[in-house]
Write an enzyme that holds these catalytic residues in place. Structure first.
Site, mmCIF file in Angstrom:
data_model
loop_
_atom_site.group_PDB
_atom_site.id
_atom_site.type_symbol
_atom_site.label_atom_id
_atom_site.label_comp_id
_atom_site.label_asym_id
_atom_site.label_seq_id
_atom_site.Cartn_x
_atom_site.Cartn_y
_atom_site.Cartn_z
ATOM 1 N N TYR A 53 -17.279 3.225 -1.103
ATOM 2 C CA TYR A 53 -17.592 2.189 -2.091
ATOM 3 C C TYR A 53 -18.302 1.029 -1.387
ATOM 4 O O TYR A 53 -17.690 0.038 -0.970
ATOM 5 C CB TYR A 53 -16.326 1.702 -2.802
ATOM 6 N N HIS A 128 -11.985 12.912 -1.364
ATOM 7 C CA HIS A 128 -12.807 12.332 -2.421
ATOM 8 C C HIS A 128 -13.532 13.359 -3.284
ATOM 9 O O HIS A 128 -13.551 13.253 -4.509
ATOM 10 C CB HIS A 128 -13.819 11.360 -1.796
ATOM 11 N N SER A 208 -13.051 6.026 -14.183
ATOM 12 C CA SER A 208 -13.919 5.687 -15.319
ATOM 13 C C SER A 208 -13.206 5.976 -16.637
ATOM 14 O O SER A 208 -13.746 6.650 -17.518
ATOM 15 C CB SER A 208 -15.245 6.452 -15.245
ATOM 16 N N PRO A 209 -11.984 5.474 -16.820
ATOM 17 C CA PRO A 209 -11.217 5.786 -18.030
ATOM 18 C C PRO A 209 -11.807 5.179 -19.301
ATOM 19 O O PRO A 209 -11.424 5.576 -20.405
ATOM 20 C CB PRO A 209 -9.839 5.197 -17.725
ATOM 21 N N LEU A 210 -12.745 4.242 -19.134
ATOM 22 C CA LEU A 210 -13.402 3.637 -20.293
ATOM 23 C C LEU A 210 -14.811 4.172 -20.490
ATOM 24 O O LEU A 210 -15.557 3.669 -21.326
ATOM 25 C CB LEU A 210 -13.431 2.108 -20.144
ATOM 26 N N GLY A 211 -15.185 5.180 -19.702
ATOM 27 C CA GLY A 211 -16.487 5.798 -19.869
ATOM 28 C C GLY A 211 -17.499 5.483 -18.793
ATOM 29 O O GLY A 211 -18.621 5.991 -18.836
#
Length: 286
Positions: A53, A128, A208-211
């Site tokens: 990251y 990863h 990315s649980p919200l997209g």
């Protein structure tokens, strides 16, 4: 903040994904630290990061160092935070992502991550992404060795299939503690992996649980059922989305990425949202 379990450690039911604070479009350090501190203030005790990251060449581990800095500045109140990091992905600095599942690389990467985080042993270390050039069992074997040597306390995998979950758990001798896969209203192809984790009692961490960074702003427009339920409950569509994911199984611990204090505060409040069985069914069918 309601709690869930990863391995033998209790953590907040909502975690913080650190990636947006270090890749392209990242905010300045001051706002990033404020975001991490807002998460801690809200009761978040799980922070997800990775050595990959970062944005530019030569700054491997940017997000790990940022999180370590923020935790030091917060003081003793951060003592119970579980920092989960990952190895096996690389960013050359040209915006691309590559993989390296070589066991020697993973072992060295984990030790370097521990130094950046300022810990003797990494709380949770995750492979990863599978490397097609390296047998999966060999890569996981390196994670097993790190576990046996005490370099890491818990082991996980990311971007895995059901078969890889089973293989990793076997190689690790039943010590697989987490699976981190993409999952959201927009991306549901990891539902089988979520269900397998629930069967095995392994934590499932939706990334990315919200997209995703680019698509989260469109969540309401693209998923009418989520907008409707959000209106019924009287909270943001993001909060409803995370509450729905939490309702799918007790092993689910979403890790929404954030780079603003207000965003993680809203996400953390998802544990207080009570959805009816009818609403959960409607969202699952949407």
């Amino acid at each position: 903040m309601k709690q869930r379990t990863i391995g033998g450690q209790t953590v907040s039911a909502i975690g913080l994904g650190g990636m947006p604070m270090s890749i392209e479009g990242r905010p300045d350090t001051r706002r990033s630290i404020a975001t991490i501190h807002a998460a801690l203030d809200a009761g978040v005790t799980l922070i997800d990061t990775a050595d990959a990251y970062h944005r530019d060449a030569g700054e491997v581990g940017h997000n790990e160092e940022l999180i370590a800095q923020a935790l030091r500045a917060y003081g003793r109140g951060a003592d119970d935070v579980l920092v989960a990091t990952k190895g096996g992905h690389l960013r050359p600095g040209d915006g691309s992502w590559t993989v390296n599942g070589n066991p020697a690389h993973l072992k060295q990467a984990a030790k370097e991550s521990a130094k950046r985080l300022g810990v003797e042993a990494i709380g949770l270390y995750q492979f990863h992404r599978p490397d097609p050039r390296v047998p999966y069992a060999d890569s996981i074997g390196a994670i097993r060795d790190l576990l046996d040597e005490g370099v890491i306390r818990m082991a996980g995998i990311s971007n895995a299939t059901v078969d890889q979950i089973d293989e990793a758990n076997e190689v690790l001798g039943g010590r697989l503690d987490s699976v981190q896969n993409q999952f959201s209203p927009r991306f549901r192809s990891s539902l089988r992996e979520l269900e397998r984790c629930n069967e095995l009692g392994i934590a499932f961490l939706p990334w990315s649980p919200l997209g995703g960074i680019a698509n989260a702003p469109e969540l309401s427009a693209q998923h009418a059922a989520f907008r409707e339920v959000a209106d019924e409950v009287g909270v943001s569509v993001y909060r409803v989305t995370l509450a729905w994911e939490l309702a799918l199984a007790p092993v689910v611990v979403p890790i929404p990425g954030s780079s603003r204090p207000e965003s993680i505060r809203d996400s953390a409040a998802a544990t207080d949202v009570k959805l009816t069985p009818e609403q959960i069914s409607r969202l699952s069918a949407a």
